[in-house]
Structure formats: structure tokens, C-alpha cells
Design an enzyme around this catalytic site. Sequence first.
Site, mmCIF file in Angstrom:
data_model
loop_
_atom_site.group_PDB
_atom_site.id
_atom_site.type_symbol
_atom_site.label_atom_id
_atom_site.label_comp_id
_atom_site.label_asym_id
_atom_site.label_seq_id
_atom_site.Cartn_x
_atom_site.Cartn_y
_atom_site.Cartn_z
ATOM 1 N N CYS A 86 51.034 79.748 -34.669
ATOM 2 C CA CYS A 86 51.118 78.381 -35.176
ATOM 3 C C CYS A 86 52.575 77.933 -35.318
ATOM 4 O O CYS A 86 52.902 76.785 -35.010
ATOM 5 C CB CYS A 86 50.380 78.271 -36.494
ATOM 6 S SG CYS A 86 48.585 78.477 -36.284
ATOM 7 N N GLU A 134 46.433 74.618 -38.077
ATOM 8 C CA GLU A 134 47.624 73.941 -37.562
ATOM 9 C C GLU A 134 47.452 73.511 -36.114
ATOM 10 O O GLU A 134 47.842 72.414 -35.727
ATOM 11 C CB GLU A 134 48.855 74.849 -37.657
ATOM 12 C CG GLU A 134 49.210 75.299 -39.050
ATOM 13 C CD GLU A 134 48.638 76.671 -39.376
ATOM 14 O OE1 GLU A 134 47.417 76.893 -39.168
ATOM 15 O OE2 GLU A 134 49.396 77.523 -39.866
#
Length: 158
Positions: A93, A62
Site C-alpha cells: 500500500c 488503501e
Amino acid sequence: MTAPPRLFPDDDAYMRLALAEARKALEHDDVPIGAVVVKDGQVIGAGHNERELREDPTAHAEVIALRAAAEEVGSWRVLDSTLYVTLEPCAMCAGAIVLARVPRVVWATDDPKAGAAGSVMDVLRHPSLNHRPEAVGGLLAEEAAELLVGFFRARRTR
């Protein structure tokens, strides 16, 4: 009352791109997690886990995809986009997603050990934060889970 999270017809195709990214992580023995950021029907960022490759604890799929997307749009605000990821985001993330102002997150399989979109904690929908993206999980969950299970099974038999 807010509307429940929903899936759209193109979500399946974009999650398949994230799964393809996840498979790239296997080439350097990283956990197979992939992510893509989509805006206006175009992939503007993509990434897969590179923690082992870079020896970097922040090199999650991510984060790599968000960095590429931010560079593409020329801003740290990755507005009007959707992030697709094969595993429920972790706290780091999820925090990056919130800070980037991504309005929508779709993940494949839940992470009961470190998931921060509802499994262990819910950073994405925390009421104290100034941005709360729409979040929906479970898209192609079985395929993503099989990829992860296969990876860890192979590691145990080495």
C-alpha cells in the site's frame, strides 16, 4: 531541514470516516481497516479491506480507495489529496501511495508487524524514491487499535 508532519482540524473528521469504512469490513469477516482519499474537502475515494470477500491479496483498504480516487480524478496521479487510513500502510500500500503521487498520508495506529511508514520499514520516506509524501501517524490510534484488537480477540475465541 523539512517541517515536521502536522495535523489539521479536519483530519479528525476524515479519520472518523475511515473508521466507519473499517467497520464495514466486519460485515464480511475481513480485518477492519478503512481508508478515504480527500481532495479539496471532498471524499473522492473510499475503501475497506475486502481480501476475504474477494479472495484477493491486493484488496486492501488503501488500494481500493486509491483506485476509486484515480477513477474520480481521471488520472493515476492522485495529486493534491490526503489519504487517511486506520492502520499504518503495508509495503504494498505504501508503494501504491508513492506511485499515485499522494502528497499526504495520515494513519491511526502503527503496525509493528508490517508497517511500511516507519514501524518495520519506511517506504513512504525512502530517500531513493522520486516521491515522498508527508506522513503522520497516531490520529485516533486508540479507537483504531481497539477495533483491530476486538476483531482478532473474537477470531481466537471461535
